[in-house]
Design an enzyme around this catalytic site. Sequence first.
Site, PDB file in Angstrom:
ATOM      1  N   SER A 101       0.827  -1.206   0.000  1.00 52.50           N
ATOM      2  CA  SER A 101       0.000   0.000   0.000  1.00 52.50           C
ATOM      3  C   SER A 101       0.862   1.258   0.000  1.00 52.50           C
ATOM      4  O   SER A 101       2.000   1.247   0.441  1.00 52.50           O
ATOM      5  CB  SER A 101      -0.904   0.006   1.234  1.00 52.50           C
ATOM      6  OG  SER A 101      -1.572  -1.214   1.381  1.00 52.50           O
TER       7      SER A 101
HETATM    8  N1  SAH Z   1      -0.322  -4.825   4.273  1.00 50.73           N
HETATM    9  C1  SAH Z   1       0.316  -5.189   3.044  1.00 50.73           C
HETATM   10  C2  SAH Z   1      -0.590  -5.003   1.851  1.00 50.73           C
HETATM   11  C3  SAH Z   1      -0.759  -6.290   1.142  1.00 50.73           C
HETATM   12  S1  SAH Z   1      -1.938  -6.311  -0.159  1.00 50.73           S
HETATM   13  C4  SAH Z   1       1.639  -4.500   2.871  1.00 50.73           C
HETATM   14  O1  SAH Z   1       2.045  -3.722   3.731  1.00 50.73           O
HETATM   15  O2  SAH Z   1       2.302  -4.794   1.910  1.00 50.73           O
HETATM   16  C5  SAH Z   1      -3.249  -7.228   0.595  1.00 50.73           C
HETATM   17  C6  SAH Z   1      -2.974  -8.656   0.899  1.00 50.73           C
HETATM   18  O3  SAH Z   1      -4.184  -9.212   1.395  1.00 50.73           O
HETATM   19  C7  SAH Z   1      -2.564  -9.531  -0.286  1.00 50.73           C
HETATM   20  O4  SAH Z   1      -1.312 -10.086  -0.024  1.00 50.73           O
HETATM   21  C8  SAH Z   1      -3.649 -10.614  -0.330  1.00 50.73           C
HETATM   22  O5  SAH Z   1      -3.168 -11.890  -0.670  1.00 50.73           O
HETATM   23  C9  SAH Z   1      -4.156 -10.576   1.094  1.00 50.73           C
HETATM   24  N2  SAH Z   1      -5.485 -11.159   1.309  1.00 50.73           N
HETATM   25  C10 SAH Z   1      -6.610 -11.017   0.546  1.00 50.73           C
HETATM   26  N3  SAH Z   1      -7.624 -11.713   1.099  1.00 50.73           N
HETATM   27  C11 SAH Z   1      -7.140 -12.284   2.242  1.00 50.73           C
HETATM   28  C12 SAH Z   1      -7.683 -13.139   3.249  1.00 50.73           C
HETATM   29  N4  SAH Z   1      -8.947 -13.562   3.206  1.00 50.73           N
HETATM   30  N5  SAH Z   1      -6.886 -13.527   4.268  1.00 50.73           N
HETATM   31  C13 SAH Z   1      -5.598 -13.134   4.337  1.00 50.73           C
HETATM   32  N6  SAH Z   1      -5.017 -12.349   3.412  1.00 50.73           N
HETATM   33  C14 SAH Z   1      -5.774 -11.919   2.377  1.00 50.73           C
END
Ligand code: SAH
Length: 255
Positions: A101
């Site tokens: 993000s």
């Molecule tokens: N907080 C992260 C952002 C990652 S993007 C950072 O700092 O980089 C969002 C993430 O949510 C993705 O990796 C995706 O695989 C995950 N995601 C989506 N649905 C999910 C679920 N039901 N449980 C766990 N992770 C999930």
Amino acid sequence: MNRRPGFPARLDRSPTQVRAPAPRVAAQARPAAPSAPSGVGLDSQAIRTRMVTRLAAAGIADARVLAAMGRIERHRFVDSALVNQAYEDTSLPIGLGQTISKPSVVARMVELLLGALPAGRLGRVLEIGTGCGYQAAVLGEVATEVYSIERLRGLHEKARENLRPFRLPNVHLLFGDGMQGFAKGAPYAGIIAAAGGEAVPQAWIDQLAVGGRIIAPTLMPDRRQALVVLEKTPRELRRSVLEGVHFVPLKSGIA
Ligand code: SAH
């Protein structure tokens, strides 16, 4: 070695330094080997300080959030080819179709999570969507315990690798479907989602402590995403809809 596949061979010969817990000490020991390619050199602190100044100018006011954003080295969470964009206010690909993000969005959401807590650290926090682990590290600076769950094994492992040098004993990475929350860690003082769903899952609401907050990108009836804040009071669940956002979708199951 996901973190720095394209790093100079010089660094490849001393992998222990790549993972050194105190990067600036390591950099001093090898002044000829830059800690990151163009744009983020030995003094990445100055670049982060500039980012923090921009965040403050954009309205982030909580000193705890600004300090955390200044401490956590975002360039360690992105692919080496993208390192020189690590402190720009942009989301970046982290593999498997997912993104890290924007710093302004991380700061905004963590500030909302801290909410009305006047000082000190928030208690136990659950993050859904570890991704590369950046926001988990930031949360580790402002909360007593962080449980961060990721549904893609490849990213869960990458985050583990990325977080190792930071040595944050209060950040716990979990592999699983975050739609179910993580009941063993409940109740949580805060729950923060890094992926946007149709609605806030009931499991998160059940696992939230009274007085706690959920910050979650959620689809609105017009199919656009907005940040939703849910506050659990002894008598009700208060819901506020804030600004529009663009997060990857919240998906069920693991992969
Ligand atoms: N907080 C992260 C952002 C990652 S993007 C950072 O700092 O980089 C969002 C993430 O949510 C993705 O990796 C995706 O695989 C995950 N995601 C989506 N649905 C999910 C679920 N039901 N449980 C766990 N992770 C999930």
